[in-house]
Each structure stands twice: as C-alpha cells, then as structure tokens.
Scaffold this motif. Structure first.
Motif, mmCIF file in Angstrom:
data_model
loop_
_atom_site.group_PDB
_atom_site.id
_atom_site.type_symbol
_atom_site.label_atom_id
_atom_site.label_comp_id
_atom_site.label_asym_id
_atom_site.label_seq_id
_atom_site.Cartn_x
_atom_site.Cartn_y
_atom_site.Cartn_z
ATOM 1 N N TYR A 53 -6.339 -28.282 -8.791
ATOM 2 C CA TYR A 53 -7.528 -27.400 -8.832
ATOM 3 C C TYR A 53 -7.255 -26.112 -9.609
ATOM 4 N N HIS A 54 -6.003 -25.725 -9.642
ATOM 5 C CA HIS A 54 -5.609 -24.555 -10.435
ATOM 6 C C HIS A 54 -5.845 -24.808 -11.930
ATOM 7 N N ARG A 55 -5.901 -26.081 -12.310
ATOM 8 C CA ARG A 55 -5.970 -26.434 -13.730
ATOM 9 C C ARG A 55 -7.300 -27.064 -14.144
ATOM 10 N N ILE A 56 -8.191 -27.198 -13.186
ATOM 11 C CA ILE A 56 -9.455 -27.914 -13.428
ATOM 12 C C ILE A 56 -10.585 -27.054 -12.890
ATOM 13 N N GLU A 57 -11.727 -27.107 -13.585
ATOM 14 C CA GLU A 57 -12.832 -26.245 -13.158
ATOM 15 C C GLU A 57 -13.544 -26.777 -11.909
ATOM 16 N N SER A 58 -13.741 -28.083 -11.900
ATOM 17 C CA SER A 58 -14.622 -28.662 -10.876
ATOM 18 C C SER A 58 -13.818 -29.167 -9.679
ATOM 19 N N LYS A 59 -14.275 -28.851 -8.468
ATOM 20 C CA LYS A 59 -13.538 -29.308 -7.291
ATOM 21 C C LYS A 59 -13.678 -30.811 -7.092
ATOM 22 N N ASP A 60 -14.835 -31.360 -7.507
ATOM 23 C CA ASP A 60 -15.012 -32.821 -7.366
ATOM 24 C C ASP A 60 -14.001 -33.552 -8.239
ATOM 25 N N GLU A 61 -13.830 -33.019 -9.427
ATOM 26 C CA GLU A 61 -12.847 -33.605 -10.336
ATOM 27 C C GLU A 61 -11.439 -33.455 -9.759
ATOM 28 N N ALA A 62 -11.182 -32.304 -9.142
ATOM 29 C CA ALA A 62 -9.866 -32.059 -8.539
ATOM 30 C C ALA A 62 -9.588 -33.078 -7.440
ATOM 31 N N SER A 96 1.087 -33.837 -13.080
ATOM 32 C CA SER A 96 1.104 -33.226 -14.403
ATOM 33 C C SER A 96 0.761 -34.259 -15.472
ATOM 34 N N ASN A 97 1.341 -35.452 -15.363
ATOM 35 C CA ASN A 97 1.068 -36.516 -16.338
ATOM 36 C C ASN A 97 -0.392 -36.939 -16.284
ATOM 37 N N GLU A 98 -0.917 -37.034 -15.085
ATOM 38 C CA GLU A 98 -2.312 -37.444 -14.915
ATOM 39 C C GLU A 98 -3.251 -36.418 -15.553
ATOM 40 N N LEU A 99 -2.947 -35.154 -15.327
ATOM 41 C CA LEU A 99 -3.766 -34.084 -15.911
ATOM 42 C C LEU A 99 -3.666 -34.112 -17.430
ATOM 43 N N ASN A 100 -2.444 -34.230 -17.942
ATOM 44 C CA ASN A 100 -2.248 -34.239 -19.397
ATOM 45 C C ASN A 100 -2.986 -35.395 -20.052
ATOM 46 N N SER A 108 -11.313 -33.951 -19.488
ATOM 47 C CA SER A 108 -11.265 -32.720 -18.682
ATOM 48 C C SER A 108 -10.805 -31.581 -19.578
ATOM 49 N N VAL A 109 -11.166 -30.368 -19.184
ATOM 50 C CA VAL A 109 -10.758 -29.183 -19.939
ATOM 51 C C VAL A 109 -9.699 -28.452 -19.134
ATOM 52 N N ARG A 110 -8.640 -28.061 -19.797
ATOM 53 C CA ARG A 110 -7.554 -27.329 -19.153
ATOM 54 C C ARG A 110 -8.049 -25.925 -18.819
ATOM 55 N N MET A 111 -8.016 -25.582 -17.538
ATOM 56 C CA MET A 111 -8.351 -24.223 -17.118
ATOM 57 C C MET A 111 -7.047 -23.480 -16.891
ATOM 58 N N VAL A 112 -6.987 -22.250 -17.332
ATOM 59 C CA VAL A 112 -5.850 -21.406 -16.973
ATOM 60 C C VAL A 112 -6.399 -20.353 -16.021
#
Lengths: 201, 539
Positions: A53-62, A96-100, A108-112
């Motif tokens: 969730y730290h790296r993704i905007e949407s909680k559903d996606e998280a 991390s691999n899944e997010l990448n 998905s868009v990388r959120m910082v």
C-alpha cells in the motif's frame, strides 16, 4: 487496534537464530500441508499489505496484490530453503517482484509516499536547504532515478527500514546496501546540480 | 511515478483489513498449480519423440549454438567479421615495466619480463600486445564470444559490466604469460554497480567460462575513476566557469558605424582584457540611444577613474566615470568612423568564422555534462595524467544512450595470469522463471519485411542490461521467447544482412499455439560500422 498500517520501523527487529529456526518449523509444516500456512499468513499479512500500500494508490489494488503475493508464496513454498535469513525477507522479495511486474506492464503506477521527516533526512544527505521549490526539484530528481534506486531511497528514507532489513529483502550485503544508498544520494546531488540548482554544503 | 505525502494518504480501515485477511477465505480460493511432466525446477529442457522401437527422450541443452559436431566449430566465431571490433596493436619492451593507457582510458600494467615464448624461453626487447574491449550488446554480438554460463547445471546469461581480450606476439608469433607473472588491467566501465559483478575468464579449450572472484568495491577491484570535488560548479575557479569565461571574452564583437550626430569618445583600455576590441583600429565608444542622461561634456572632463565592463548582451559595454563621490555610468557600443568601417567589418567576419569553428570543436569534445567537477582518483594519478584520461573518458562516453557522465565511471581491476578473454559479469536467469523453467517454448519462423527468410542466428537483447542471448538456427524449433525480458532482437540472414525487430513491434508479436513468427526489418544499407549500428538501434 486503530485503522492504520504500522510502519516498518515499528515492526522490525532483528530475529534471533532461535526465532528463525522456529519459523522454519512453521515453513516445513506448511510445505507438507497448505492449511498449516495459516500462522505465517497471519504473522506477515499486515506487513506485506503495508509494504504494498505504500507503493500503490488504491487500497483495493493493494489487497489484490497482497493476495497474489501470498498465492505465489504458497505456490513456491516447496522451493524455500533455510539460508539463515528471516522468512519475511523472502516474502518482501516476492512482493517486490509482483509490484515490479505490474509497474512494468503499466497496470499499476508506482507511488512514492513521501514522509516529511524522511524528506528532511534525504535533503540533508543531498545537501539540500529546505524550501517548497527544492521539494519540487527533489521530486523531479527522484523521478529521474532508476526504479531500483527509487526503491532503495523509499525503503531507507520514507519507510525508514534499517540497512540490515533492506539488505535482507534485496539479497545483498549490508555494506553494499549502505554504499548504494550513498551512491544514489551522490547521483541525486549531481542531477540537482545539473538542473542548475545550487547545492548548499 | 507519482508522489504523495503520507499525511494525505488515507489509512485502510481495520474492518477491511480483517475481512481481507481471512485465512479460510484465502486458502479456499487458492488453486495449486497443476504439476506437469517437467515442473518443479527442471533445468534441462526435454524433447519427447516417438521412434519405431519405442519412445526416446532427448535432452538438449539450450546453450547457444548447439551443433552435433561442435568440436569442429571454433568456440568464438564472429557471426559477421566485418562488424567485429578489431584488436588494437600496441608495443612494449619486455625488459621494462610498462603501463599502457588505452583509448578508452583503461590502464594495462605489465611488469618487466612478463612474457615468454611457447617453449618457455624468456623474451627480451619488443613484444606486441593486441587488445580490445567490449562494452555493449553490439560489441559482444559481433565478437561471437558466447555469453552463456553454466553454474551447477543451471544455465544463465551474462550481464556484462565490460569485457576485454588481450593477446601477445613477438615478431608475429604467439607468446604467453610467464608462470607467476600477473598483468593488471584497470578496465573502464560505465556500470558503476559496486557489488553485483564477478570476474570470469573464458576457457576456449573447455568451451566455458571460469569464475575467478568477486568484482566489488569491498575487495578493492571496483574503484571510482573520479573522486573528490574540485571547485563547485558555480565557483568561478571551476574549470567549466573558467573555460566559459574565456570563450565569452574571445567572442568577436561587430563594431557599428559611428553616428556623426552623436558624441563619441576614446578610452585607453587594456587590450588583454578586451581582445575583441583591441583588434579594431581607431575604436571609440558611443552611448546607446536609450541613454538620455549622457552629457558630452563628461567625456572632456578629467576623471580620477574610468572603468569599462562588458554589458549583459555581449555587444554593449558599461563605462563608469568617477571622481570622489561623483559617479556616472553609461551603456555604450563600440563604433568606428565611416572611413574605417569596411576594414573593421571585414576583420570581424574573419574572426567570427574562426570563433564559430572553435565553438563547434568545443561542443564536440566537451559538454556541460562531461566537464567534471571531480578530480581523478588519486589511485590512478601515478599511472596516467588526468588531462589525458579526461579526454579518453569523454570519447568513451560520448553519445552513449545512457548519458553516462564521467563521475559515474569506475575502473574494474583484473589481475590476470593468462591471456585471452576476461569479463566482469553477473549471471542472469534470462528466461527462467521462479520455478526454474524456461518460459516460452516456440517454433519460431522469421520473415524479413514480410518475405520468408533464412537466418543464421538471432540475438535477444535487453537494453537496460548489457546482456544478450544467442539462439542458432538449430534451436529455432525450441525458441525461448519472453517478451517481458527483451526489447530488441537482432538477426543475421544467410546473406549476411542484419535484421531486427524491437520495442512495440516485438511486444505486438503473438504466438499461435507453439508457432511464432517474427517479421524483421532490414538495417539500412548505409550502416556498415558497428558504431552506426549502435546509434541506429539505440544501444
């Protein structure tokens, strides 16, 4: 419990060898029977969700990605070997691999997620004086880093993970982790200087 | 990438976390993968065929050109000799310690007495060294050096941080390194990663790569080429600032013709400080038309001090007359009388042309990105002069698609005891997924601009890493393709035409069952050199 995801700093501490060994017992049980995966799942669900969730905007996606992480963990659990590292390090790597993979596919868009305190610490490392303009320039400079460099900065300054944990997640030595963070800070300084921004020592 | 402040991010409600965390719900929706014949970490690809007497199982290694009579084919075989990088010939005296500074800035240190002939006799006098480096996928591709690596039965492809080949001869006959002698090669590298690479040596007899040791900053074999800032970039002492100022001062100024209706005046100025004005015979200064407060009487008065400075736009100047507390400043332009004007303009045209040429040369050899704020690492100062290395580094990184800058360069220090090919690499499981299976198993066909074509070999490249995987025509029926992992494919036809498919075209290629067809494009005929091909393919 309140409705917040706990930050990495609150939840990380170095596991003892006894704890790692006892965790391996849980892994072995789960390798024989998927239903025995429950204790590990309960133990690490929130940490992985926080990481995602730290790296993704949407909680559903998280939630969706977190579920995928645990599916993949279970799928590959038979191959997990005891290398003296915490099980969580492997989990974070799968996350991390899944997010990448999603960022690369652009699904998905990388959120910082910037933390004010972490931003100040990062600025100190790149000799930045504080101002709104310098924040914007720092974001622009961060956007010019490679994805794995952003990941390191994010983990270190905004998630406030200790070097040891970052090293375990990335599968590198702690000293190498420190050196990389130092090099990335130097690179940020260089980018900011090229942008014509005056760097204050 | 997006940025957000943590304060603005809504926390996930506890109720939702609890709902989604339900293990029973999770485990009931989990579907374990169906185990096939070769699942569970199979590292060898198996091909099953039917013969008259039964079923034969043939196991084939996907290791580049895997031909039945491989022993007859050289291990290193360039797919196109005309594009293969040539060796550079250098000469040393074997009786003295030598340091060679290569064109890229790499440093080759050779102790005295390093070489002997093939019978073991020590050599004196001149020895010819033959050396070349490989820093990108095009260099590696046309070298024919295999980049596959087998580690404990698992096949990897190398990501390279740089590779070199070194051989030696005396009077044209091959010589070798004497036992116990070691050459030190500080090879320049664009990849500054301090931790992930290892050293490997190519064993052409055993037809494999041998691991040597780690190549890391920690063990001192990965060293930054630059360290320590000199003056900060905005400091006037910074080489960039000094050079810019010198350039600005050298810029010719076009004189205007003096306006006979206006007053103008002469000033004795320092010719060294204003060389662009000193060249004009009879140069004077005339206030610009915007100067309303100029009084011609001021020019006739005697002043304690008259100062001239360059104005902001390059063709104007600011003159300040002062005596005690009285001070007047005016913007002026350099003028010449009508009688001198033609000669002055002619002179200006000539100097302007020279200045433009100088500017072009400066832009070609240097850029703001390349002018370094850093001093050469003191580690290397005793081996080569800083100014010399700066030029070589600039040539090395000029135009590379990653926009490498000098301060990111590192030296990778090889200590070698045998001549040949040496590499700094990271083994990558290019086409192997987490389960160890090669992803993608296709029967590949190729067309070139929609016409059927015969390709000798194909190279799969990922631009972001210096890595390429070669597949020879014998393995086209078992073609490993994963469009997530590669963004460029280069092939060579039987007629030695270079063809390619990349980026969007590659991603759009779809398989029909096990069959996949790649429609390649021809590289334009005018591209005959490797350097031009690199630019064309953005490598």
């Amino acid at each position: 419990m309140n409705g917040t995801i706990c930050m990495a700093e609150d939840s990380y501490r170095i596991q003892t060898e006894t704890e790692i060994n006892s965790e391996m017992d849980l892994v072995r049980a789960a390798q024989k029977n998927a239903r025995e995966f429950a204790p590990l799942y309960q133990r690490y669900y929130r940490k992985i969700l926080a990481f995602v969730y730290h790296r993704i905007e949407s909680k559903d996606e998280a939630f969706d990605i977190t579920a995928q992480v645990f599916y993949k963990t279970l799928e590959n659990l038979s191959k997990y070997e005891d290398r003296g590292l915490p099980f969580s390090a492997w989990l974070f790597r799968i996350a991390s691999n899944e997010l990448n993979a999603r960022f690369k596919k652009e699904t998905s868009v990388r959120m910082v997620s910037i933390d004010d305190e972490g931003l100040e610490e990062l600025k100190m490392n790149v000799d930045e004086h504080s101002s709104k303009e310098s924040d914007r320039q720092l974001y622009a400079a961060l956007a010019m880093l490679d994805p794995d460099e952003v990941e390191l900065i994010d983990m270190r300054f905004f998630e406030k993970r200790p070097f040891r944990e970052i090293a375990e997640i990335l599968g590198i030595r702690e000293s190498a982790c420190k050196l990389r963070v130092y090099r990335i800070a130097e690179k940020l300084k260089h980018i900011l200087t090229k942008q014509g921004h005056e760097v204050h020592k | 990438m997006k940025f957000t402040n943590n304060k603005n991010k809504q926390p996930i409600p506890e109720k939702e976390i609890t709902e989604n965390m339900n293990f029973d719900k999770f485990i009931s929706s989990y579907k374990p993968p169906v185990k096939g014949l070769f699942s569970g970490g199979a590292k060898l690809y198996a091909l099953v065929g039917t013969v008259l007497t039964g079923i034969a199982v043939v196991v084939v290694m996907l290791a580049g050109p895997s031909v039945p009579n491989a022993a007859q084919k050289p291990f290193v075989f360039s797919p196109m000799r005309s594009m293969d990088k040539p060796l550079t010939d250098l000469v040393i005296d074997n009786s003295k310690d030598s340091t060679i500074v290569f064109s890229t800035g790499s440093l080759i240190t050779i102790p005295a007495g390093s070489f002997e002939d093939e019978s073991g006799t020590a050599l004196s006098g001149k020895v010819e060294i033959h050396y070349r480096e490989f820093h990108d996928a095009v260099d590696i591709l046309f070298s024919g050096i295999p980049m596959n690596y087998d580690s404990a039965g698992t096949e990897y492809q190398f990501e390279s941080a740089g590779m070199f080949e070194i051989t030696a001869t005396k009077d044209g006959k091959p010589v070798r390194l004497k036992s116990g002698k070691e050459l030190k090669i500080n090879m320049i590298s664009r990849n500054p990663d301090p931790d992930k690479f290892n050293f490997y040596t190519l064993d052409t007899v055993g037809r494999k790569w041998d691991y040597v040791s780690e190549n890391t900053a920690q063990n001192g074999t990965c060293i930054r080429a630059y360290e320590d800032r000199v003056a900060g970039e905005n400091d006037r002492r910074h080489p960039q600032r000094i050079a810019e100022e010198a350039l600005l001062n050298a810029k010719p100024v076009a004189p205007s013709m003096a306006d006979p209706a206006k007053q103008n005046f002469r000033i004795d100025f320092d010719a060294d400080e204003f060389p662009e004005l000193a060249v004009f015979e009879g140069i004077k200064f005339e206030p610009v038309k915007e100067e309303k407060d100029y009084d011609p009487a001021m020019a006739k008065k005697t002043w304690e001090e008259v100062e001239v400075k360059r104005g902001k736009n390059g063709s104007q100047y600011v003159v300040t007359f002062s005596s005690g507390k009285e001070k007047h400043s005016f913007t002026v332009v350099p003028v010449v009388d009508e009688k001198d004007y033609a000669a002055a303009m002619n002179d200006f045209s000539i100097r302007q042309a020279k200045y433009e040429a100088m500017l072009s040369e400066r832009r070609r050899t240097s850029s703001a990105a390349n002018d370094s704020m850093y001093a050469l690492n003191s580690h290397f100062k005793n081996l080569a002069s800083g100014a010399d290395l700066d030029q070589r580094f600039d040539a090395f990184i000029s135009g590379d698609y990653k926009n490498t800058t000098r301060d990111l360069l590192v030296y990778r220090t090889f200590s070698i005891r045998r001549l040949g090919v040496h590499n700094s690499d990271l083994p990558l499981p290019f086409f192997v997924n987490e389960s160890g299976l090669i992803t993608g198993d296709f029967n590949a066909e190729f067309t070139v601009e929609n016409e059927n074509a015969m390709l000798k070999s194909v190279f799969l490249i990922r631009r972001s890493v210096n890595s390429l995987f070669s597949v020879s025509s014998q393995n086209f029926s078992r073609f490993p393709f994963n469009k997530k992992n590669i963004d460029l494919m280069v092939g060579i036809t039987d007629e030695n035409q270079i063809v390619y498919i990349q980026d969007a075209d590659l991603k759009a290629t779809k398989a029909e069952g096990k069959n996949i067809r790649f429609n390649m494009k021809k590289v334009p005929g005018e591209i005959a050199k490797a350097e031009d091909l690199k630019k064309f393919l953005n490598l």
